[in-house]
Motif scaffolding. Structure first.
Motif, PDB file in Angstrom:
ATOM      1  N   PRO B  12      -3.338  29.806 -57.247  1.00 10.64           N
ATOM      2  CA  PRO B  12      -3.434  28.697 -58.193  1.00 10.64           C
ATOM      3  C   PRO B  12      -2.965  29.079 -59.587  1.00 10.64           C
ATOM      4  O   PRO B  12      -3.082  30.237 -59.993  1.00 10.64           O
ATOM      5  N   LEU B  13      -2.471  28.099 -60.313  1.00  6.63           N
ATOM      6  CA  LEU B  13      -1.968  28.336 -61.657  1.00  6.63           C
ATOM      7  C   LEU B  13      -3.054  28.904 -62.564  1.00  6.63           C
ATOM      8  O   LEU B  13      -2.832  29.889 -63.267  1.00  6.63           O
ATOM      9  N   PHE B  14      -4.219  28.272 -62.561  1.00  8.25           N
ATOM     10  CA  PHE B  14      -5.291  28.742 -63.459  1.00  8.25           C
ATOM     11  C   PHE B  14      -5.661  30.177 -63.144  1.00  8.25           C
ATOM     12  O   PHE B  14      -5.994  30.955 -64.025  1.00  8.25           O
ATOM     13  N   SER B  15      -5.570  30.534 -61.854  1.00  3.70           N
ATOM     14  CA  SER B  15      -5.921  31.885 -61.441  1.00  3.70           C
ATOM     15  C   SER B  15      -4.886  32.892 -61.940  1.00  3.70           C
ATOM     16  O   SER B  15      -5.220  33.984 -62.390  1.00  3.70           O
ATOM     17  N   GLN B  16      -3.633  32.504 -61.896  1.00  7.81           N
ATOM     18  CA  GLN B  16      -2.579  33.370 -62.416  1.00  7.81           C
ATOM     19  C   GLN B  16      -2.791  33.627 -63.907  1.00  7.81           C
ATOM     20  O   GLN B  16      -2.666  34.760 -64.389  1.00  7.81           O
ATOM     21  N   LEU B  17      -3.150  32.578 -64.612  1.00 10.12           N
ATOM     22  CA  LEU B  17      -3.385  32.703 -66.051  1.00 10.12           C
ATOM     23  C   LEU B  17      -4.528  33.686 -66.316  1.00 10.12           C
ATOM     24  O   LEU B  17      -4.404  34.591 -67.160  1.00 10.12           O
ATOM     25  N   VAL B  18      -5.612  33.494 -65.609  1.00 10.47           N
ATOM     26  CA  VAL B  18      -6.772  34.372 -65.801  1.00 10.47           C
ATOM     27  C   VAL B  18      -6.386  35.817 -65.570  1.00 10.47           C
ATOM     28  O   VAL B  18      -6.684  36.702 -66.387  1.00 10.47           O
ATOM     29  N   MET B  19      -5.699  36.067 -64.460  1.00 14.45           N
ATOM     30  CA  MET B  19      -5.335  37.440 -64.127  1.00 14.45           C
ATOM     31  C   MET B  19      -4.421  38.052 -65.182  1.00 14.45           C
ATOM     32  O   MET B  19      -4.603  39.195 -65.582  1.00 14.45           O
ATOM     33  N   ARG B  40      -4.016  23.531 -75.900  1.00 15.33           N
ATOM     34  CA  ARG B  40      -2.882  22.606 -75.883  1.00 15.33           C
ATOM     35  C   ARG B  40      -1.563  23.345 -76.095  1.00 15.33           C
ATOM     36  O   ARG B  40      -0.559  23.048 -75.470  1.00 15.33           O
ATOM     37  N   GLN B  41      -1.597  24.317 -77.015  1.00 14.61           N
ATOM     38  CA  GLN B  41      -0.396  25.087 -77.310  1.00 14.61           C
ATOM     39  C   GLN B  41       0.102  25.831 -76.074  1.00 14.61           C
ATOM     40  O   GLN B  41       1.266  25.735 -75.686  1.00 14.61           O
ATOM     41  N   LEU B  42      -0.825  26.541 -75.448  1.00 14.91           N
ATOM     42  CA  LEU B  42      -0.461  27.347 -74.284  1.00 14.91           C
ATOM     43  C   LEU B  42      -0.004  26.455 -73.133  1.00 14.91           C
ATOM     44  O   LEU B  42       0.960  26.776 -72.431  1.00 14.91           O
ATOM     45  N   ALA B  43      -0.679  25.329 -72.987  1.00 11.12           N
ATOM     46  CA  ALA B  43      -0.294  24.397 -71.925  1.00 11.12           C
ATOM     47  C   ALA B  43       1.128  23.910 -72.145  1.00 11.12           C
ATOM     48  O   ALA B  43       1.913  23.779 -71.204  1.00 11.12           O
ATOM     49  N   ASN B  49      -0.601  21.500 -67.440  1.00  8.53           N
ATOM     50  CA  ASN B  49      -1.561  20.559 -67.986  1.00  8.53           C
ATOM     51  C   ASN B  49      -2.641  21.240 -68.827  1.00  8.53           C
ATOM     52  O   ASN B  49      -3.014  22.385 -68.580  1.00  8.53           O
ATOM     53  N   ASN B  50      -3.148  20.507 -69.825  1.00  9.25           N
ATOM     54  CA  ASN B  50      -4.234  21.039 -70.655  1.00  9.25           C
ATOM     55  C   ASN B  50      -5.428  21.480 -69.795  1.00  9.25           C
ATOM     56  O   ASN B  50      -6.006  22.531 -70.027  1.00  9.25           O
ATOM     57  N   LYS B  51      -5.739  20.613 -68.835  1.00  8.23           N
ATOM     58  CA  LYS B  51      -6.904  20.889 -67.997  1.00  8.23           C
ATOM     59  C   LYS B  51      -6.824  22.220 -67.284  1.00  8.23           C
ATOM     60  O   LYS B  51      -7.805  22.930 -67.153  1.00  8.23           O
ATOM     61  N   THR B  52      -5.615  22.543 -66.826  1.00 10.26           N
ATOM     62  CA  THR B  52      -5.439  23.781 -66.079  1.00 10.26           C
ATOM     63  C   THR B  52      -5.682  24.986 -66.977  1.00 10.26           C
ATOM     64  O   THR B  52      -6.359  25.937 -66.598  1.00 10.26           O
ATOM     65  N   VAL B  53      -5.139  24.929 -68.185  1.00  6.80           N
ATOM     66  CA  VAL B  53      -5.355  26.025 -69.134  1.00  6.80           C
ATOM     67  C   VAL B  53      -6.828  26.079 -69.537  1.00  6.80           C
ATOM     68  O   VAL B  53      -7.428  27.153 -69.605  1.00  6.80           O
ATOM     69  N   ALA B  54      -7.416  24.908 -69.760  1.00 10.96           N
ATOM     70  CA  ALA B  54      -8.831  24.859 -70.150  1.00 10.96           C
ATOM     71  C   ALA B  54      -9.706  25.483 -69.087  1.00 10.96           C
ATOM     72  O   ALA B  54     -10.677  26.179 -69.383  1.00 10.96           O
ATOM     73  N   LYS B  55      -9.322  25.255 -67.844  1.00  8.31           N
ATOM     74  CA  LYS B  55     -10.091  25.822 -66.742  1.00  8.31           C
ATOM     75  C   LYS B  55     -10.029  27.344 -66.782  1.00  8.31           C
ATOM     76  O   LYS B  55     -11.037  28.026 -66.609  1.00  8.31           O
ATOM     77  N   ALA B  56      -8.850  27.865 -67.016  1.00 10.74           N
ATOM     78  CA  ALA B  56      -8.680  29.319 -67.101  1.00 10.74           C
ATOM     79  C   ALA B  56      -9.503  29.885 -68.261  1.00 10.74           C
ATOM     80  O   ALA B  56     -10.209  30.877 -68.108  1.00 10.74           O
ATOM     81  N   TYR B  57      -9.452  29.227 -69.410  1.00 11.87           N
ATOM     82  CA  TYR B  57     -10.210  29.680 -70.581  1.00 11.87           C
ATOM     83  C   TYR B  57     -11.713  29.649 -70.301  1.00 11.87           C
ATOM     84  O   TYR B  57     -12.453  30.537 -70.705  1.00 11.87           O
ATOM     85  N   ARG B  58     -12.136  28.596 -69.615  1.00 14.57           N
ATOM     86  CA  ARG B  58     -13.562  28.462 -69.306  1.00 14.57           C
ATOM     87  C   ARG B  58     -14.042  29.635 -68.459  1.00 14.57           C
ATOM     88  O   ARG B  58     -15.104  30.204 -68.691  1.00 14.57           O
TER      89      ARG B  58
END
Lengths: 127, 127
Positions: B12-19, B40-43, B49-58
């Motif tokens: 998943p995208l959010f997972s790639q970001l986290v890693m 928003r910037q990173l997204a 999507n913002n949500k995907t980045v927000a999920k990773a940050y969370r």
DNA sequence: AGTTGTACCATTAGTACACACGGTACATAT
DNA sequence: ATATGTACCGTGTGTACTAATGGTACAACT
């Protein structure tokens, strides 16, 4: 022995069968050693598939409520009366509740738990 | 900091970001206290999507790798270097493996385990 | 021949969830 | 005004599972 299956019910057919047979044992309607109808016979009587009845029988034998003796048929287990009150599922749920509780306290997301669970269960199935 | 997201990948995208953020911390590419780009910037930069980045940050904050300070932005956690090596998921999987193993040894069916698991997880969600 | 439990091949309908997306709104600060 | 993180409403796609069905076949026994 009277068995009533409700097609409309939300509880699965095989589950209804399991419960009803356990209840019949608890109430003494069927005694240890008594023979049960064959899978095909019961499936025919209740107008359901062989597989569904076979599934119920398999679970009942797992719980030592019945004993299948191959070509000789299926019988009520000698210790049936004790065993049919032992709820394996209740134990599973208790254990899982504890484990999941500890996960949540650590901040693990529900979906993370679900994913990890699916992973583990599938991996172990091959072992 | 360079982040490469592979849309084609199965992870998943959010997972790639986290890693990738965790790796950047481990390698010292970003230091504790350093600011991270806004959600928003990173997204926008990564074209997701913002949500995907927000999920990773969370998730990163849950693991104490980053700290969000509301309107002031998001920063690397002081203890990030230690915390990003702690794999919460690995622990979850280890615990689940043990628990499920004991179930199987007791003869519990895979599907029974699944059903009990779903029950427990849904019940506790309301608590 | 007929019956026992069991195993294998398969399909169908329904449900539940993960992931990613879009839009809108909020309080809090610069 | 602009930006921060966060929360809510929702949609769509794909995956994976349950439950139940059907058919065929087997070894072992009466």
């Amino acid at each position: 022995m009277e068995i009533t299956i409700d097609i409309e019910s939300a509880t699965p057919l095989f589950s209804q069968l399991v419960m009803q047979i356990k209840q019949a044992v608890e109430r003494g309607l069927i005694q240890p050693g008594d023979p049960l109808p064959s899978i095909r016979q019961l499936a025919n009587d209740l107008d359901m598939n062989n597989k569904t009845v076979a599934k119920a029988y398999r679970l009942l034998e797992r719980d030592s409520v019945i004993v299948t003796k191959g070509y000789r048929g299926t019988f009520i287990h000698p210790e049936a009366k004790n065993n049919c009150t032992v709820d394996l599922n209740a134990w599973v749920r208790k254990e899982l509740t504890q484990t999941i509780q500890s996960f949540k306290e650590a901040g693990v997301t529900d979906s993370e738990i679900r994913i990890a669970f699916a992973d583990v269960l599938n991996q172990n199935s091959g072992v």
